[in-house]
Design an enzyme around this catalytic site. Structure first.
Site, PDB file in Angstrom:
ATOM      1  N   PRO A 161      17.419  32.689  51.226  1.00  0.00           N
ATOM      2  CG  PRO A 161      18.204  33.586  53.795  1.00  0.00           C
ATOM      3  CD  PRO A 161      18.420  33.939  52.130  1.00  0.00           C
ATOM      4  CD  GLU A 162      13.061  35.972  48.133  1.00  0.00           C
ATOM      5  OE1 GLU A 162      11.501  36.236  48.248  1.00  0.00           O
ATOM      6  OE2 GLU A 162      13.470  36.635  47.130  1.00  0.00           O
ATOM      7  CE  LYS A 199      12.170  38.802  52.601  1.00  0.00           C
ATOM      8  NZ  LYS A 199      11.917  39.702  52.096  1.00  0.00           N
ATOM      9  NE  ARG A 251      18.663  43.536  45.519  1.00  0.00           N
ATOM     10  CZ  ARG A 251      19.588  43.593  45.498  1.00  0.00           C
ATOM     11  NH1 ARG A 251      20.605  44.141  44.931  1.00  0.00           N
ATOM     12  NH2 ARG A 251      20.154  44.472  46.926  1.00  0.00           N
TER      13      ARG A 251
END
Length: 289
Positions: free
Chosen positions: A2-3, A54, A279
């Site tokens: 979820p962003e 968020k 990342r």
DNA sequence: TTCAATGTTTAGAC
DNA sequence: GGTCTAAACATTGA
């Protein structure tokens, strides 16, 4: 994953379906997920649902606010609610097979039950996410909200603001810089990759080497990536309402994220995967300079 | 069996 | 103090 766009999608869906409903009871299955007094929520009415970066907020009567953070693997699933009949669901968050199955399931952490029978399930496979109860007038005192940078989708977010916000990260690769939540709110790994692809900028480039032209392209790319996400997040929700499964999730529309070794959509080259700031980073060495 | 995955926090190095 | 890196958090699936 979820962003920002997923949270925005959930916000729109939830606001429509639970505004005005009363919380009948709250069941906490995993105490670590829930901070505050769950009993204090019983009997409170939902006033409105909002989002900042968020973080999802639900304002309740009695000066209480519920805050949700889905972190990496959270989901919110509402069954029932205002409007259509029961069995209708609004879901969002980390996509898994079981999110369309029976509720609760083994990753359900908190259950909210509303008057009228609607139920909201907070699922979180990895238990990184949290739910918090605080007083509404203390929302602005929350450290994690105060530290957040400007919302990229607000009109006041110009390319000059972008330049100013990430400017002091001069030695950081540009991708890592735009993911700094204190510089800009809500740009996560997936959208950072997509934004840089759209801007045709190599994610490894240092911030100090960016020209004003680069900032303009980057600014446009960030906004486009997020807006596309919201667009397709909406598509996901529509599919789920019809119980058709999770087709339509943004990842299906991603141009480079998770596509290493595949053909670049913009040229004949191949998408490459590297590590930046710990990342996974995907880009096309041919298109992105 | 080891590694990578998502977002955020935190500890530590310069 | 600012800037930056890397590890930690929990869990699963490749």
């Amino acid at each position: 994953m979820p962003e920002l766009p997923e949270i925005e999608t959930i916000k729109i869906g939830l606001d429509k379906k639970i505004k005005g409903l009363k919380i009948k009871r709250v069941e906490v299955l995993n105490p670590k997920t829930f901070q505050g007094d769950d009993k204090s929520l019983w009997g409170k009415n939902v006033l409105k649902v909002w989002r900042k970066a968020k973080v999802l907020g639900v304002d309740l009567s009695g000066n209480l606010t519920l805050l949700f953070h889905l972190k990496m693997s959270g989901q919110l699933i509402l069954i029932g609610g205002r409007g259509k009949g029961k069995g209708v669901r609004v879901v969002g968050g980390h996509p898994t097979q079981d999110m369309k199955g029976e509720m609760p399931n083994k990753s359900t952490r908190v259950i909210f039950e509303f008057s009228g029978g609607a139920k909201l399930y907070f699922n979180d496979q990895r238990k990184f996410g949290w739910v918090k109860v605080i007083e509404t007038d203390k929302v602005e005192d929350q450290d994690f909200l105060k530290k957040l940078g400007p919302e990229p989708l607000e009109k006041s977010f110009t390319w000059q603001v972008l330049k100013e916000r990430i400017g002091n990260h001069k030695n950081l690769p540009v991708k890592v810089a735009i993911m700094d939540q204190s510089a800009i709110s809500g740009v996560g790994n997936i959208y950072a990759n997509e934004a840089l692809f759209d801007a045709k900028i190599d994610p490894r480039r240092k911030v100090s080497g960016l020209s004003d032209e680069d900032y303009k392209k980057l600014h446009k790319g960030v906004i486009k990536a997020l807006e596309d996400g919201i667009k397709y997040g909406g598509a996901t929700r529509a599919h789920f309402v019809n119980s058709e499964g999770e087709r339509g999730y943004f990842l299906d529309y991603a141009k480079v994220y998770g596509k290493d070794g595949e053909k670049c959509p913009g040229c004949k080259g191949e998408v490459k995967k590297i590590q930046l700031g710990g990342r996974g980073t995907y880009y096309c060495p041919n298109c992105q300079k």
